[in-house]
Every structure is written in structure tokens, then in C-alpha cells.
Design a protein around this motif. Structure first.
Motif, short mmCIF file in Angstrom:
data_model
loop_
_atom_site.label_atom_id
_atom_site.label_comp_id
_atom_site.label_asym_id
_atom_site.label_seq_id
_atom_site.Cartn_x
_atom_site.Cartn_y
_atom_site.Cartn_z
N ALA A 57 -60.15 -23.51 0.38
CA ALA A 57 -59.72 -24.89 0.65
C ALA A 57 -58.86 -24.92 1.89
O ALA A 57 -58.07 -24.02 2.15
CB ALA A 57 -58.93 -25.41 -0.55
N LEU B 48 -56.13 -27.08 4.34
CA LEU B 48 -55.09 -28.10 4.29
C LEU B 48 -55.05 -28.80 5.63
O LEU B 48 -54.91 -28.15 6.66
CB LEU B 48 -53.73 -27.47 3.99
CG LEU B 48 -52.55 -28.44 3.99
CD1 LEU B 48 -52.73 -29.49 2.91
CD2 LEU B 48 -51.24 -27.71 3.80
N ARG B 49 -55.20 -30.10 5.61
CA ARG B 49 -55.25 -30.88 6.84
C ARG B 49 -53.90 -31.57 7.04
O ARG B 49 -53.42 -32.28 6.16
CB ARG B 49 -56.34 -31.95 6.79
CG ARG B 49 -56.44 -32.76 8.06
CD ARG B 49 -57.56 -33.79 7.94
NE ARG B 49 -57.68 -34.56 9.16
CZ ARG B 49 -56.96 -35.65 9.41
NH1 ARG B 49 -56.07 -36.06 8.54
NH2 ARG B 49 -57.13 -36.31 10.55
N LYS C 285 -56.28 -28.22 10.97
CA LYS C 285 -56.49 -27.77 9.60
C LYS C 285 -56.16 -26.28 9.50
O LYS C 285 -56.57 -25.49 10.34
CB LYS C 285 -57.94 -27.99 9.18
CG LYS C 285 -58.35 -29.46 9.11
CD LYS C 285 -59.78 -29.60 8.66
CE LYS C 285 -60.20 -31.06 8.60
NZ LYS C 285 -61.61 -31.21 8.18
N SER D 187 -55.75 -23.11 6.39
CA SER D 187 -56.06 -22.79 4.99
C SER D 187 -54.77 -22.74 4.16
O SER D 187 -53.69 -22.44 4.65
CB SER D 187 -56.79 -21.46 4.90
OG SER D 187 -55.96 -20.42 5.36
N LYS D 188 -54.92 -23.08 2.87
CA LYS D 188 -53.76 -23.09 1.99
C LYS D 188 -53.16 -21.68 1.82
O LYS D 188 -51.95 -21.54 1.66
CB LYS D 188 -54.16 -23.64 0.63
CG LYS D 188 -54.32 -25.15 0.60
CD LYS D 188 -54.54 -25.62 -0.83
CE LYS D 188 -54.63 -27.13 -0.89
NZ LYS D 188 -54.82 -27.61 -2.28
N ASP E 285 -55.90 -23.51 -5.05
CA ASP E 285 -57.14 -23.57 -4.26
C ASP E 285 -58.03 -24.70 -4.79
O ASP E 285 -59.11 -24.48 -5.31
CB ASP E 285 -57.85 -22.22 -4.34
CG ASP E 285 -58.97 -22.16 -3.30
OD1 ASP E 285 -59.03 -23.07 -2.45
OD2 ASP E 285 -59.77 -21.22 -3.35
N ASP E 286 -57.52 -25.93 -4.69
CA ASP E 286 -58.32 -27.10 -5.09
C ASP E 286 -57.89 -28.27 -4.22
O ASP E 286 -57.07 -28.12 -3.32
CB ASP E 286 -58.15 -27.41 -6.59
CG ASP E 286 -56.67 -27.57 -6.98
OD1 ASP E 286 -55.85 -27.89 -6.09
OD2 ASP E 286 -56.35 -27.37 -8.16
N ASP E 287 -58.42 -29.42 -4.51
CA ASP E 287 -58.12 -30.61 -3.70
C ASP E 287 -57.12 -31.52 -4.37
O ASP E 287 -56.96 -32.68 -3.95
CB ASP E 287 -59.41 -31.40 -3.42
CG ASP E 287 -60.36 -30.61 -2.55
OD1 ASP E 287 -59.86 -29.74 -1.81
OD2 ASP E 287 -61.58 -30.86 -2.61
N ASP E 288 -56.43 -31.04 -5.39
CA ASP E 288 -55.43 -31.83 -6.08
C ASP E 288 -54.04 -31.51 -5.55
O ASP E 288 -53.81 -30.51 -4.89
CB ASP E 288 -55.48 -31.58 -7.59
CG ASP E 288 -56.82 -31.98 -8.18
OD1 ASP E 288 -57.45 -32.89 -7.58
OD2 ASP E 288 -57.24 -31.37 -9.18
N SER F 163 -52.47 -31.26 -0.71
CA SER F 163 -53.85 -31.52 -0.28
C SER F 163 -54.02 -32.93 0.25
O SER F 163 -54.77 -33.16 1.19
CB SER F 163 -54.81 -31.28 -1.44
OG SER F 163 -54.74 -29.95 -1.88
N SER F 164 -53.34 -33.90 -0.37
CA SER F 164 -53.55 -35.30 0.01
C SER F 164 -52.61 -35.75 1.13
O SER F 164 -52.99 -36.56 1.98
CB SER F 164 -53.35 -36.20 -1.22
OG SER F 164 -52.03 -36.03 -1.74
#
Length: 608
Positions: free
Chosen positions: A2, A4-5, A56, A58-59, A88-91, A95-96
Motif C-alpha cells: 500500500a 501513502l499519498r 506517494k 509506501s507505508k 497495510d490497508d486503505d483504512d 491512508s485517507s
């Protein structure tokens, strides 16, 4: 993996922005300055991890960066919570919302000044960014060691602007190079420095740190300087600007010459310098340290950097103000030229208006002459009509004389009737003359009114055409106003003449009414004297002619009265028409009589 932006990876928000308000603690001035310095170094570490330059990272890399920041800044943290934040997810908020809110809330808001070593923090960020951006041996003539490059990187961050991407303006580059040369007891010529900066500074903002290190490594600004000497100079400037060291500790010397004392509340320190110049420098440095302590400032060079930045901003504002002034002067010059062109156009328009006014005056003069000729023609026709009426009246008078000779017994009565008829005829003649005069005056009034309306229309048209030329054509408008006033005066004079004519007509009508009353009176008297003649009746010889005249006179009187009634009705209609026309002209009322009524009323006179 994942990614991270970061919403704005190259534009870290200032302290006090919405992204920095997650903590309940309100940072002071020193905390805000410390946050800005920390963000500059972290920005290099973040951009170094952003290999694709897409914003971007990476986490996993951000988790390692955050762990290292926790460690070097001596911030207590929970490894389990760290793992939870960088799942390692979009939650989750990381991530947001991006990395910046996390950095502010969990790292920067918890930093305490003095709890960590700033140099260790800078070394961590330098290590991350130097691996991918700093290439000292690319040209094969590297001058700086890794430690010197790190110190110059720290000096660059200290003197750079608080805008991203970080750059150092030419004034600060000049200041730093002069400090380094001064530490080596060298002087850098102004012309040489200006030429060097002109070649290097290609972007409008200034030099990046990698361009600055490449400039130092190239040796173009440090010709003939040994690496050890340069390293010592960089270290001295680093201690002075970054570590706020004003002076090194003096070694003891024999003889203790050039001594000076530093008195404190507890004891007095005696110090000696190698010469008078060193003593003065030490004295100035100690006084500067005391002044900074009294003013509550922690760093001399931070204060000097802020003053230099304010001076640059003032110079920029003065430059912008000068450019605005030049632009305003240019606009004023253009406006002046435009006004001159408009003035020329207005002058040309004024000349054209004067020419048109002259033509209009000539045209009005011609119209006035034609009107005068028409009025003279009407006057001649009126004279002819009056002469014809006079001849007719003379014929009537002769006929009346013959009738008086035939009716001798009524000579006295007939004489009175004739006098009444003469008064009526004279009143009719006066009325006819007044009517013609009134008609002429009405025509003159209508012509003057038409001219007045035409002048008003022309004046309105001129006003509409000259709205933008009002001041220059004021004289023309005054001339037209005077012409309008003269026309109004003439109209008023015509109205007064018409009013006088109306009064004359009313007087003639009163005379005619009086004459008609007299005629009716004598008719009544005559009816009393007349009696119908029956067969076999005998009349005196003197009344034979009168008895034959009585029925004829009565019949004619009745027919005359009927015609008078019809003419009175027509006169009333004509009068109403005239009153309607005069009400439209807002001029009062006037009356007109039918010219034919005079002839019919004259038929009241007896004939054979």
C-alpha cells in the motif's frame, strides 16, 4: 504494498495551520521556530523516499521514518500503536488524510526543545537524503568531505526561505560565502561573486542545496584554498550560526597581556587575549551574548537572518512600489495622450457644429423671408376682400336710400333703422378685420410654435450628440438657448397680439350684439305699426306703400332669423373647434365667426 499519498508533499503547512491544530498545546515562538527547522529536514527525508516524484511513499518506509524520528527526537511511543497506524490497508487516517496530519499530531506536537540533540536529528535526515541526491565525486574534483557537506546542508537549511521546495536566495548565498571567506581571512570580490551567482542562479527563487554543494565542490569560489582550511572555516561558521557559539575558549598565555574581566553575581573571571584586536572581539562577543540574554533571544544569527529577510522583503516591496509607480506614470501618460486626442476631436466637432449652426441660421433666415412674403400676400388678399366688402356696403347703402325715398311715412323710423344697420355693418366690418388679423396672428403663432418645436428638437439632438462634449460646446448651447429665448419672446409677443385681437373681436361682438338688439327693437316697433290689409279696406294714401312692404318685410325677417339661427349654430361649432385647437396650444380661447354670416344678416334690410 500500500502506498501513502501526501496531499501536498512539497508544501508543508506553517505552524498554526489546520493541519497543526490536532494538539491541545499552543506552541510559543521558540516552538514554532523549532517546528519550522524540523520540517525542513523532514522534507528532505520525505522527498528522498519519494523516488518517482509523485507525492506517494509506501507505508513501510514511512513507518521506518517515523520510528527513527521517535528515536532521535526522544519521543516515547508505543510500537503496537505504530504498527496499527501504518497497517497495510486503505483504512485509517494515515491512508485517507496523508502523512502530514500524523507527523504533526504524533511527532512534532510532542517535541520538547532541549530533550534531544539537534545535530543527531539533522544527521538522520541528511543520511536519508544524501544517499540519493548528493554525488560529490561526479566531476572528479570533490572539495568537501561528507562532514563538511552535512554542515553546509545544515547552514543551507538555516538560511533558506520558509517555502517549499527549499531554496536560498542570492543575498543569503552571498552572506554565507562571505562568512566562510572571513573565517579563512580571505575576501571575495563583489564582481567575482556577482558573476558566479549569475551563472549558478538559474531559477527565479534561488539555489537549491544540491546546486550550492556542487558550487562549493567545483572550487570556483574557493580557488587555492586547502581542504583542511576550508573544513575549519565551515566548522567555525557552523558553530557560530547553528550552535550559536560566538567565540571559542581562550587558552592561557604567558604574561597575561591584553587582559579583561567578566564580572558575575558570584565571581569575577579574568581573561587574557593574544592581542588588542582579539580582546576587542571577545569583549564585543560577550556583550552581544549578554544583550541576547537580556532580550530573551536564543540565537544571534536567527535574529540576523530574520532582519536580513525583512530587509529583502522591504527591498522587494520598494521594487514593486517603484514598478507600480512607473506603471501608473505610464498609464497617466497614455491617459494624457488620449485626452489630447479627444480634445482635438472635440475641437473638430466644435468647428463642425459652428459650421452647421451657420447653415441652420441661413436656412432659418430664408424661411423667415418666405414667411414674411406669405404674410404680405395674405395681407393683400385681406385688403382686396375689405375693398370688395366696402363696395358691397356702398351698394347696400344706395339701396337703403332708395327704400327710404319709397317709404316717406317711415322716414324717421327708417333713418334710425338705417343707423342701427350702419352700426351693425361697421361692427361686422371691424369683426371681419379683427378676424383676419386674428387668423394672421394664429398662423404666425403656429409658425413660431413650429419653429420653436423645431429648435427644441434640434437642441435635444445637439445635447444628445454633445453629452461627452458638454464643457467644450457650452458656448454653442448658450447661443442656442438665447435663440430659443428670443423665439419664446417672439411667441409671447404674438400671444399678446392675439390676446389684444381677441379683445378687439369681443368688443366688436358686443357692438354687433347691441346693433342686433336695436334691430330687434325697431322690428318690434315696425310690427306694431303694420296691420294686414283686407279686401275692401281703405287705407290712407300715405300708408299704401308701407302696407305692401309689411308682409315682405316680415317674411324676410323670419327667413333672416332662421338663417341667423343656423349661422349661430355653425359659429358655435367653429368657436368650439378654435377653442379645442387653442387648448392644445395651451393659449386660452378665441372665437371665430363665419364671414358669410355678415352678408346674410345684412339681408335684414328691406328691398324692393
Amino acid at each position: 504494498m500500500a502506498l501513502l499519498r501526501s496531499p501536498k508533499p512539497f508544501a508543508f503547512p506553517e505552524t498554526g495551520s489546520p493541519g497543526c491544530q490536532s494538539s491541545l498545546r499552543v506552541p510559543g515562538f521558540s516552538a514554532m521556530a523549532l517546528r519550522k527547522e524540523l520540517l525542513k529536514s523532514i522534507w528532505y527525508a520525505f522527498t528522498a523516499l519519494d523516488v518517482e516524484k509523485s507525492g506517494k511513499v509506501s507505508k513501510s518506509q514511512l513507518k521506518v521514518l517515523s520510528h527513527n524520528l521517535y528515536t532521535v527526537l526522544h519521543i516515547p511511543h508505543d510500537p503496537v500503536a505504530l504498527e496499527e497506524h501504518f497497517r497495510d490497508d486503505d483504512d485509517g487516517p494515515v491512508s485517507s488524510q496523508g502523512y502530514m496530519p500524523y507527523l504533526n499530531k504524533y511527532i512534532l506536537d510532542k517535541v520538547e526543545e532541549g530533550a534531544f540533540v539537534k545535530e543527531h536529528f539533522d544527521e538522520l535526515c541528511w543520511t536519508l537524503t544524501a544517499k540519493k541526491n548528493y554525488q560529490p565525486n561526479r566531476n572528479g574534483n570533490s572539495t568537501l568531505s561528507n562532514q563538511d557537506a552535512f554542515r553546509l546542508w545544515c547552514l543551507f537549511n538555516f538560511l533558506s526561505e520558509d517555502k517549499y521546495p527549499l531554496v536560498m536566495v542570492p543575498d543569503e548565498v552571498e552572506y554565507l560565502l562571505k562568512k566562510v571567506h572571513s573565517s579563512m581571512s580571505l575576501e571575495l570580490g563583489f564582481g567575482e561573486l556577482e558573476e558566479l551567482l549569475t551563472q549558478e542562479v538559474q531559477s527565479p527563487g534561488g539555489l537549491s542545496v544540491w546546486q550550492f554543494l556542487e558550487l562549493i565542490n567545483s572550487g570556483r569560489c574557493l580557488r587555492g584554498v586547502a581542504q583542511d582550511t576550508l573544513s575549519m572555516a565551515i566548522h567555525e561558521v557552523y558553530q557560530e550560526l547553528i550552535q550559536d557559539v560566538l567565540k571559542q575558549v581562550l587558552p592561557d598565555r604567558d604574561g597575561k597581556r591584553c587582559m579583561f574581566c567578566v564580572k558575575t553575581a558570584s565571581r569575577t573571571y579574568e581573561m587574557s587575549a593574544s592581542d588588542t584586536r582579539q580582546r576587542q572581539e571577545w569583549t564585543a562577543a560577550i556583550q552581544t551574548a549578554i544583550r541576547l540574554q537580556a532580550e530573551g533571544k536564543t540565537s544571534l544569527h536567527k535574529d540576523l537572518k530574520q532582519k536580513r529577510r525583512e530587509q529583502r522583503e522591504q527591498r522587494e516591496r520598494r521594487r514593486l512600489a517603484k514598478e507600480e509607480e512607473m506603471l501608473r506614470l505610464q498609464q497617466l501618460q497614455e491617459e494624457k495622450e488620449r485626452k489630447l486626442q479627444e480634445l482635438e476631436l472635440l475641437q473638430e466637432a466644435q468647428r463642425q457644429a459652428e459650421r452647421l449652426l451657420q447653415e441652420e441660421e441661413e436656412r432659418r433666415r430664408c424661411q423667415h423671408q418666405e414667411l414674411q412674403e406669405a404674410l404680405e400676400e395674405q395681407l393683400r388678399e385681406a385688403e382686396q376682400a375689405r375693398a370688395s366688402m366696402q363696395a358691397e356696403m356702398e351698394m347696400k347703402e344706395e339701396e337703403a336710400i332708395r327704400q327710404r325715398q319709397r317709404i316717406s311715412e317711415l322716414e324717421e323710423m327708417q333713418q334710425r333703422l338705417q343707423e342701427a344697420l350702419q352700426l351693425e355693418v361697421k361692427a361686422r366690418r371691424d369683426e371681419e378685420s379683427m378676424r383676419y388679423a386674428q387668423t394672421r396672428l394664429l398662423e404666425e403663432e403656429e409658425e413660431k410654435l413650429r419653429q420653436l418645436m423645431q429648435l427644441k428638437e434640434e437642441q435635444e439632438r445637439y445635447i444628445e450628440q454633445a453629452q461627452q462634449e458638454k464643457q467644450e460646446l457650452q458656448q454653442e448651447m448658450e447661443i442656442q438657448s438665447r435663440s430659443l429665448q428670443q423665439a419664446q419672446q417672439q411667441l409671447e409677443q404674438v400671444r399678446q397680439n392675439r390676446q389684444r385681437a381677441d379683445e378687439d373681436v369681443e368688443a366688436a361682438q358686443r357692438k354687433l350684439h347691441q346693433a342686433s338688439t336695436n334691430v330687434k327693437h325697431w322690428n318690434v316697433q315696425m310690427s306694431r305699426l303694420m296691420h294686414p290689409i283686407r279686401p275692401g279696406d281703405k287705407r290712407p294714401p300715405t300708408s299704401s306703400s308701407f302696407s305692401g312692404f309689411q308682409p315682405s318685410l316680415l317674411a324676410r325677417r323670419d327667413s333672416s332669423l332662421k338663417r341667423l339661427s343656423r349661422r349661430a349654430s355653425r359659429d358655435s361649432e367653429i368657436t368650439n373647434s378654435c377653442e379645442a385647437r387653442e387648448s392644445l396650444n395651451k393659449e386660452g380661447k378665441s372665437s371665430t365667426l363665419d364671414p358669410t354670416s355678415q352678408e346674410e344678416k345684412l339681408n335684414l334690410e328691406p328691398t324692393n
